[in-house]
Design a protein around this motif. Structure first.
Motif, short mmCIF file in Angstrom:
data_model
loop_
_atom_site.label_atom_id
_atom_site.label_comp_id
_atom_site.label_asym_id
_atom_site.label_seq_id
_atom_site.Cartn_x
_atom_site.Cartn_y
_atom_site.Cartn_z
N VAL A 103 19.50 -33.13 29.35
CA VAL A 103 20.81 -33.29 28.72
C VAL A 103 20.67 -33.46 27.21
N LEU A 104 19.43 -33.61 26.74
CA LEU A 104 19.19 -33.73 25.31
C LEU A 104 19.22 -32.35 24.66
N ASP A 105 19.96 -32.23 23.57
CA ASP A 105 20.04 -30.95 22.88
C ASP A 105 18.93 -30.84 21.83
N GLN A 106 18.95 -29.74 21.11
CA GLN A 106 17.95 -29.45 20.09
C GLN A 106 17.87 -30.56 19.04
N GLU A 107 19.01 -31.01 18.60
CA GLU A 107 19.06 -32.06 17.57
C GLU A 107 18.43 -33.35 18.08
N LEU A 162 10.52 -46.18 23.33
CA LEU A 162 11.18 -44.89 23.13
C LEU A 162 12.35 -44.74 24.10
N ARG A 163 12.15 -45.14 25.33
CA ARG A 163 13.21 -45.05 26.33
C ARG A 163 14.43 -45.86 25.92
N GLY A 164 14.20 -47.06 25.40
CA GLY A 164 15.29 -47.91 24.94
C GLY A 164 16.05 -47.30 23.78
N LEU A 165 15.32 -46.72 22.82
CA LEU A 165 15.97 -46.08 21.67
C LEU A 165 16.80 -44.88 22.09
N ILE A 166 16.29 -44.08 23.00
CA ILE A 166 17.03 -42.92 23.49
C ILE A 166 18.30 -43.37 24.20
N GLU A 167 18.18 -44.41 25.00
CA GLU A 167 19.37 -44.92 25.70
C GLU A 167 20.40 -45.45 24.71
N SER A 223 13.89 -41.90 33.20
CA SER A 223 12.76 -42.57 33.85
C SER A 223 11.57 -42.62 32.89
N ARG A 224 10.65 -43.51 33.21
CA ARG A 224 9.41 -43.64 32.44
C ARG A 224 8.66 -42.33 32.42
N VAL A 225 8.62 -41.63 33.55
CA VAL A 225 7.90 -40.36 33.65
C VAL A 225 8.55 -39.30 32.77
N TYR A 226 9.88 -39.24 32.77
CA TYR A 226 10.56 -38.22 31.98
C TYR A 226 10.40 -38.48 30.48
N ILE A 227 10.36 -39.73 30.07
CA ILE A 227 10.13 -40.06 28.66
C ILE A 227 8.75 -39.53 28.25
N TRP A 228 7.75 -39.73 29.10
CA TRP A 228 6.41 -39.23 28.81
C TRP A 228 6.43 -37.69 28.75
N GLN A 229 7.18 -37.06 29.65
CA GLN A 229 7.26 -35.60 29.65
C GLN A 229 7.89 -35.08 28.35
N ILE A 230 8.93 -35.74 27.88
CA ILE A 230 9.57 -35.33 26.63
C ILE A 230 8.56 -35.40 25.49
N ALA A 231 7.89 -36.54 25.37
CA ALA A 231 6.90 -36.71 24.30
C ALA A 231 5.78 -35.68 24.41
N THR A 232 5.33 -35.40 25.62
CA THR A 232 4.26 -34.43 25.83
C THR A 232 4.72 -33.02 25.48
N LYS A 233 5.93 -32.64 25.87
CA LYS A 233 6.46 -31.32 25.53
C LYS A 233 6.55 -31.14 24.02
N LEU A 234 6.81 -32.23 23.31
CA LEU A 234 6.88 -32.17 21.85
C LEU A 234 5.49 -32.20 21.22
#
Length: 176
Positions: free
Chosen positions: A109-113, A141-146, A154-165
């Motif tokens: 649900v996160l866009d490019q920006e 990071l999860r807290g800031l995004i929220e 989830s904790r796993v998805y936060i890690w996936q976002i950081a890894t994809k970047l």
């Protein structure tokens, strides 16, 4: 006999590129890795270029080359369970089967920006966001995004976002 080039060489764009387990990062002439750009984030939609897929394929090749599960897990920062799953997949269908594995999940649900903000945030200090140290953790990071986007991942998805970047290495490991 071919001439072999050792060390970094400039690419067509004049920049140096660093190859690592998590993908390719462009380097400028001074050897610094520049900040992630919009183009970098857009390129993440190519599944085969995702750091997680590159790491999965590297693990598969290492296993085929005779590396132990423990060695692959340690070198690529994967769990032994994940490496054993990759090993079973490679035994059953080779590297092609490993490459076809889904990266899973629905679109973010996160866009490019938002992804650009996350990348810039991770490249900076956690202290700048009110934390007591400079280190980034998954929970921070999860807290800031929220807080910023009103969505809790989830904790796993936060890690996936950081890894994809290409910035998963900036998240401190959990000490459960």
């Amino acid at each position: 006999m071919r001439n072999e080039v050792r060390g970094p060489a400039p690419e067509a764009d004049g920049a140096f590129h660093e190859r690592s387990n998590s993908g390719v990062r462009r380097r400028d002439g001074d050897g610094r890795v520049p900040a992630i750009t919009t183009t970098d984030v857009q390129m993440l939609s190519r599944t085969e270029k995702l750091p997680s897929v590159v790491r999965r394929m590297t693990a598969g090749q290492m296993l085929l080359d005779g590396a132990s599960v423990d060695a692959v897990a340690e070198r690529l920062h994967l769990s032994n369970q994940t490496v054993r799953r990759y090993q079973a997949t490679v035994k059953a269908g080779g590297l092609a089967a490993l490459q076809k594995m889904s990266v899973g999940g629905r679109s973010s649900v996160l866009d490019q920006e938002a992804l650009e903000w996350i990348a810039l945030t991770l490249q900076g200090s956690a202290r700048a966001h009110g934390f007591e140290s400079d280190a980034w953790t998954n929970a921070r990071l999860r807290g800031l995004i929220e807080q910023r986007y009103g969505v809790r991942f989830s904790r796993v998805y936060i890690w996936q976002i950081a890894t994809k970047l290409g910035l998963g290495h900036l998240l401190s490991k959990s000490r459960r």
